[in-house]
Motif scaffolding. Structure first.
Motif, PDB file in Angstrom:
ATOM      1  N   THR A 509      -4.922  -1.745  -2.013  1.00 26.17           N
ATOM      2  CA  THR A 509      -5.423  -2.729  -1.043  1.00 26.17           C
ATOM      3  C   THR A 509      -4.264  -3.153  -0.059  1.00 26.17           C
ATOM      4  O   THR A 509      -4.827  -4.224   0.846  1.00 26.17           O
ATOM      5  N   ASN A 510      -3.164  -2.599   0.040  1.00 23.54           N
ATOM      6  CA  ASN A 510      -2.101  -3.208   1.272  1.00 23.54           C
ATOM      7  C   ASN A 510      -1.718  -1.644   2.153  1.00 23.54           C
ATOM      8  O   ASN A 510      -1.358  -0.864   1.264  1.00 23.54           O
ATOM      9  N   ILE A 511      -2.174  -1.833   3.183  1.00 23.41           N
ATOM     10  CA  ILE A 511      -1.823  -0.745   4.028  1.00 23.41           C
ATOM     11  C   ILE A 511      -0.343  -0.048   4.100  1.00 23.41           C
ATOM     12  O   ILE A 511      -0.332   1.113   4.199  1.00 23.41           O
ATOM     13  N   ARG A 512       0.468  -1.143   3.679  1.00 25.74           N
ATOM     14  CA  ARG A 512       1.899  -0.578   3.480  1.00 25.74           C
ATOM     15  C   ARG A 512       1.971   0.421   2.424  1.00 25.74           C
ATOM     16  O   ARG A 512       3.049   1.195   2.332  1.00 25.74           O
ATOM     17  N   ASP A 513       1.375   0.249   1.474  1.00 27.57           N
ATOM     18  CA  ASP A 513       1.418   1.206   0.152  1.00 27.57           C
ATOM     19  C   ASP A 513       0.804   2.654   0.521  1.00 27.57           C
ATOM     20  O   ASP A 513       0.948   3.621  -0.320  1.00 27.57           O
ATOM     21  N   VAL A 514       0.005   2.997   1.544  1.00 29.00           N
ATOM     22  CA  VAL A 514      -0.364   4.123   1.866  1.00 29.00           C
ATOM     23  C   VAL A 514       0.287   4.752   3.031  1.00 29.00           C
ATOM     24  O   VAL A 514      -0.069   5.970   3.404  1.00 29.00           O
ATOM     25  N   ILE A 515       1.222   4.137   3.872  1.00 25.25           N
ATOM     26  CA  ILE A 515       1.905   4.736   4.926  1.00 25.25           C
ATOM     27  C   ILE A 515       3.617   4.887   4.103  1.00 25.25           C
ATOM     28  O   ILE A 515       4.108   3.872   3.823  1.00 25.25           O
ATOM     29  N   LEU A 516       4.125   5.912   4.402  1.00 27.24           N
ATOM     30  CA  LEU A 516       5.323   6.384   3.739  1.00 27.24           C
ATOM     31  C   LEU A 516       6.277   5.479   4.295  1.00 27.24           C
ATOM     32  O   LEU A 516       7.094   4.600   3.479  1.00 27.24           O
ATOM     33  N   PHE A 517       6.320   5.166   5.666  1.00 23.71           N
ATOM     34  CA  PHE A 517       7.158   4.184   6.333  1.00 23.71           C
ATOM     35  C   PHE A 517       6.898   3.264   7.207  1.00 23.71           C
ATOM     36  O   PHE A 517       6.608   3.378   8.313  1.00 23.71           O
TER      37      PHE A 517
END
Length: 523
Positions: A509-517
């Motif tokens: 539910t957080n975009i940071r969790d699916v973007i490597l960096f």
């Protein structure tokens, strides 16, 4: 504790450095060289017979990282993990393994190493004694079962491929869930090292992109690349990043969308094109927004947005089948089934049916606006206020996959107008789990109307003092209009955010969790 303190790191590093020196003393490089593995750890597990007395496998070679290590005198037991742990995690998830975070489930995502002094010999044993948790190693041996039935690789030789000079997070004090979100995002390597679930997210993301490419190439699309730096930003409403090119002495803008360049290619005769593209928008960061993000955009000559609705349903089902192995998705406590036909509502119909107020009921819309804590007078136009009310009222009802069509023309200057009502457009937005995941147009290909629309967009954004409308110094992309003068065929185009797609398919539910960096403020 999310990571070891510097003093602890120094202590760990000193002990590991001593072990590296022992390897050098044996004439070995603690950082290894080429090693040709024959199987993944999970594939090797499948070679084991059903019982301890089953014949062992042929000799195999594995490579990976040591996740557990214990010495029992003249025997050493270790667990080897490689990237296949993500596939095993995915299969356990699909099987509904309740203990997926437990020790037994995790053990099945690697393979036990059974290392015996008699088998590896004195020279090999000295290498084994120099091992630490998280070291990278290559091992050779046969797969079988111990007397207790444990699937194991009975090691005949071991090679160090990369010495870890600092311990893995769990050895340094961080338990399975204790890496903070901050550390996980800043030091993604620790997150991937520790969490099979996180590794699965990024393996899934990679496979989604690969399957998207396959899907479109199977349908005779060409993959293309268009400029990331543009003299005039266009194709979306967003504030661009600006940079300066010294040699040309001009400002350039990181693209906010590839749309205008992709449609130029249709003018040139490339009738079906797609681009997996990085785009940049100089706006806020939230659980659903990152300034740098990835999209797939595609354009089809001779198609319209209704054709693209059918293609979208086909795409999502294909991705679910080929990447996840199921069409049932769960996200943020919401569950939905991609096998069901996607719902279809017009923009105005959705506001009436799902939101409970008519778009044309000015008093009713203003009343909702006030309940939201906003003053209708703060909006430059009624349409801008009504659109914000629409988002507030309607989006909470868009859990099931839903196409919203016929958006107002002022919102979409690049879209063809509805033939029965020029105030509406031939467009759709695709929503799932209360989140927009796709956007498509029947593309506007009349150059005179396009010039008029661009002018109206500039005037409307200027009046509204909208710094995120994608308008820079009142400029419009005149070359794009010239391209339309040369003839853009009737066509449809669509974009889907890869980041949000990955969120949906992995339940994050957080975009940071699916973007490597992800983009973050410097530490």
């Amino acid at each position: 504790m999310t990571q070891p303190a510097p003093t602890d790191q120094n202590e760990y590093r000193a002990a590991r450095s001593a072990n590296a020196q022992k390897l050098r003393g044996l004439g070995l490089d603690p950082y290894g060289s080429r090693y040709d593995a024959t199987h993944s750890c999970v594939a090797a597990r499948a070679l084991a017979g059903p019982a301890p007395d089953s014949p062992p496998s042929d000799v195999v070679r594995l490579a990976g990282r040591i996740g557990n290590l214990r010495n029992s005198g003249k025997l050493v037991f270790a667990t080897l993990y490689d990237r296949s742990r993500a596939d095993a995690y995915r299969q356990q998830t699909l099987a509904g393994r309740a203990e997926i975070d437990g020790a037994e489930a995790k053990k099945e995502r690697g393979i036990q190493l059974f290392i015996d002094l008699k088998t590896v010999g004195e020279a090999g044993w000295k290498v084994v004694e120099s091992l630490d948790l998280a070291d990278w190693v290559g091992v050779e041996g046969r797969v079988g079962r111990t007397r207790r039935g444990e699937i194991s690789l009975f090691v005949s030789s071991l090679t160090v491929l990369g010495k870890a000079m600092l311990p893995p997070p769990h050895q340094a004090g961080a338990d399975a869930g204790d890496l903070s979100e901050e550390v996980r995002s800043r030091q993604r390597y620790l997150d991937l090292m520790q969490s099979d679930a996180s590794l699965d997210v990024f393996v899934t993301r990679s496979r989604l992109v690969a399957e998207i490419r396959r899907f479109f190439m199977d349908r005779n699309f060409l993959e293309v690349e268009t400029p990331m730096m543009q003299p005039i930003p266009g194709g979306a409403s967003a504030r661009p990043f600006v940079t300066h090119h010294n040699a040309l002495d001009i400002d350039l803008y990181l693209r906010i969308a590839p749309e205008l360049y992709l449609k130029r290619l249709l003018v040139g005769g490339l009738e079906r094109v797609f681009e997996v593209n990085r785009s940049f928008r100089n706006e806020g960061i939230s659980p659903r927004h990152n300034p740098e993000f990835t999209m797939i955009e595609w354009y089809m000559a001779y198609a319209d947005h209704r054709h693209l609705m059918d293609l979208s349903e086909e795409l999502f089902r294909s991705l679910a089948d080929r990447v996840l192995g199921t069409r049932k998705l769960s996200y943020g406590g919401m569950a939905f089934d991609l096998d069901k036909p996607f719902r279809r509502f017009s923009y105005h119909e959705a506001m009436q049916v799902l939101g409970g107020v008519s778009y044309d009921d000015k008093a009713g819309v203003e009343a909702v606006c006030r309940k939201m804590g906003r003053d209708p007078a703060d909006f430059a136009t009624y349409d801008r206020m009504a659109n914000e009310v629409w988002e507030h009222l309607v989006e909470p009802h868009l859990v099931e996959p839903t196409f919203i069509t016929d958006q107002p023309t002022w919102l979409t200057p690049l879209c063809k107008a509805h033939p029965q009502d020029p105030a509406k457009t031939l467009r759709f937005e695709l929503f799932m789990a209360k989140m927009e995941v796709g956007n498509a147009y029947t593309e506007l290909n009349d150059p005179d109307i396009q010039r008029q629309r661009f002018g109206e967009q500039v005037a409307e954004a200027t009046a509204a003092k909208d710094k995120e409308a994608g308008i820079v110094d009142g400029k419009i992309d005149e070359d794009y209009c010239t391209a339309l003068d040369h003839g853009l065929p009737a066509c449809g185009g669509q974009g889907i955010g890869i980041d949000r797609l990955t969120m949906l398919f992995t339940g994050r539910t957080n975009i940071r969790d699916v973007i490597l960096f992800p983009t973050m403020r410097p530490a």
